[in-house]
Design a protein around this motif. Sequence first.
Motif, PDB file in Angstrom:
ATOM      1  N   ARG A  23       4.347   2.970  -3.893  1.00  0.00           N
ATOM      2  CA  ARG A  23       3.868   2.048  -4.647  1.00  0.00           C
ATOM      3  C   ARG A  23       2.910   1.016  -3.998  1.00  0.00           C
ATOM      4  NH1 ARG A  23       8.125  -1.398  -8.322  1.00  0.00           N
ATOM      5  NH2 ARG A  23       6.133  -2.406  -8.314  1.00  0.00           N
ATOM      6  N   LEU A  24       2.925   0.939  -2.854  1.00  0.00           N
ATOM      7  CA  LEU A  24       1.892   0.421  -2.017  1.00  0.00           C
ATOM      8  C   LEU A  24       0.554   1.093  -2.161  1.00  0.00           C
ATOM      9  CD1 LEU A  24       3.168  -0.947   1.581  1.00  0.00           C
ATOM     10  CD2 LEU A  24       1.778  -2.184  -0.470  1.00  0.00           C
ATOM     11  N   THR A  25       0.539   2.356  -2.281  1.00  0.00           N
ATOM     12  CA  THR A  25      -0.616   3.189  -2.209  1.00  0.00           C
ATOM     13  C   THR A  25      -1.263   3.063  -3.455  1.00  0.00           C
ATOM     14  OG1 THR A  25       0.421   4.882  -0.879  1.00  0.00           O
ATOM     15  CG2 THR A  25      -1.616   5.628  -2.051  1.00  0.00           C
ATOM     16  N   VAL A  26      -0.472   3.113  -4.466  1.00  0.00           N
ATOM     17  CA  VAL A  26      -0.999   3.002  -5.858  1.00  0.00           C
ATOM     18  C   VAL A  26      -1.559   1.482  -6.104  1.00  0.00           C
ATOM     19  CG1 VAL A  26      -0.295   2.685  -8.292  1.00  0.00           C
ATOM     20  CG2 VAL A  26       0.667   4.614  -7.103  1.00  0.00           C
ATOM     21  N   ARG A  27      -1.111   0.590  -5.312  1.00  0.00           N
ATOM     22  CA  ARG A  27      -1.502  -0.784  -5.481  1.00  0.00           C
ATOM     23  C   ARG A  27      -2.722  -0.933  -4.765  1.00  0.00           C
ATOM     24  NH1 ARG A  27       2.067  -5.985  -3.757  1.00  0.00           N
ATOM     25  NH2 ARG A  27       0.514  -7.436  -4.204  1.00  0.00           N
ATOM     26  N   ILE A  28      -3.043  -0.148  -3.664  1.00  0.00           N
ATOM     27  CA  ILE A  28      -4.326  -0.184  -2.795  1.00  0.00           C
ATOM     28  C   ILE A  28      -5.354   0.437  -3.616  1.00  0.00           C
ATOM     29  CG2 ILE A  28      -5.280   0.598  -0.786  1.00  0.00           C
ATOM     30  CD1 ILE A  28      -2.544   0.181   0.714  1.00  0.00           C
ATOM     31  N   MET A  30      -5.671   0.769  -6.869  1.00  0.00           N
ATOM     32  CA  MET A  30      -5.830  -0.021  -8.004  1.00  0.00           C
ATOM     33  C   MET A  30      -6.766  -0.969  -7.812  1.00  0.00           C
ATOM     34  SD  MET A  30      -4.960   1.496 -10.715  1.00  0.00           S
ATOM     35  CE  MET A  30      -5.184   0.149 -11.996  1.00  0.00           C
ATOM     36  N   ASN A  31      -6.651  -1.727  -6.517  1.00  0.00           N
ATOM     37  CA  ASN A  31      -7.315  -2.958  -5.889  1.00  0.00           C
ATOM     38  C   ASN A  31      -8.713  -2.591  -5.758  1.00  0.00           C
ATOM     39  OD1 ASN A  31      -5.790  -5.535  -6.139  1.00  0.00           O
ATOM     40  ND2 ASN A  31      -4.138  -4.550  -5.187  1.00  0.00           N
ATOM     41  N   LEU A  38      -5.774  -7.498  -1.917  1.00  0.00           N
ATOM     42  CA  LEU A  38      -4.403  -6.434  -2.147  1.00  0.00           C
ATOM     43  C   LEU A  38      -3.264  -7.442  -2.299  1.00  0.00           C
ATOM     44  CD1 LEU A  38      -3.001  -3.817  -1.624  1.00  0.00           C
ATOM     45  CD2 LEU A  38      -2.909  -4.486   0.847  1.00  0.00           C
ATOM     46  N   PHE A  39      -3.171  -8.670  -1.827  1.00  0.00           N
ATOM     47  CA  PHE A  39      -1.860  -9.509  -1.978  1.00  0.00           C
ATOM     48  C   PHE A  39      -2.137 -10.578  -2.739  1.00  0.00           C
ATOM     49  CE2 PHE A  39      -1.658  -7.234   2.120  1.00  0.00           C
ATOM     50  CZ  PHE A  39      -0.368  -6.497   1.861  1.00  0.00           C
TER      51      PHE A  39
END
Length: 44
Positions: A23-28, A30-31, A38-39
């Motif tokens: 999930r973190l990888t997908v978030r990074i 997409m950002n 990121l946050f």
Amino acid sequence: MTLMQKRILILLVIIIIAAILGRLTVRIFMNLLLGGSLFGGNFL
């Protein structure tokens, strides 16, 4: 605790860590695409 129980426990821990990292990888990713931070919010 039997060997089978230890294997199941280790497998569960690995699955949980993999889900969080995924999930973190997908978030990074997409950002990076959207140009956001990121946050959430701006750093400036």
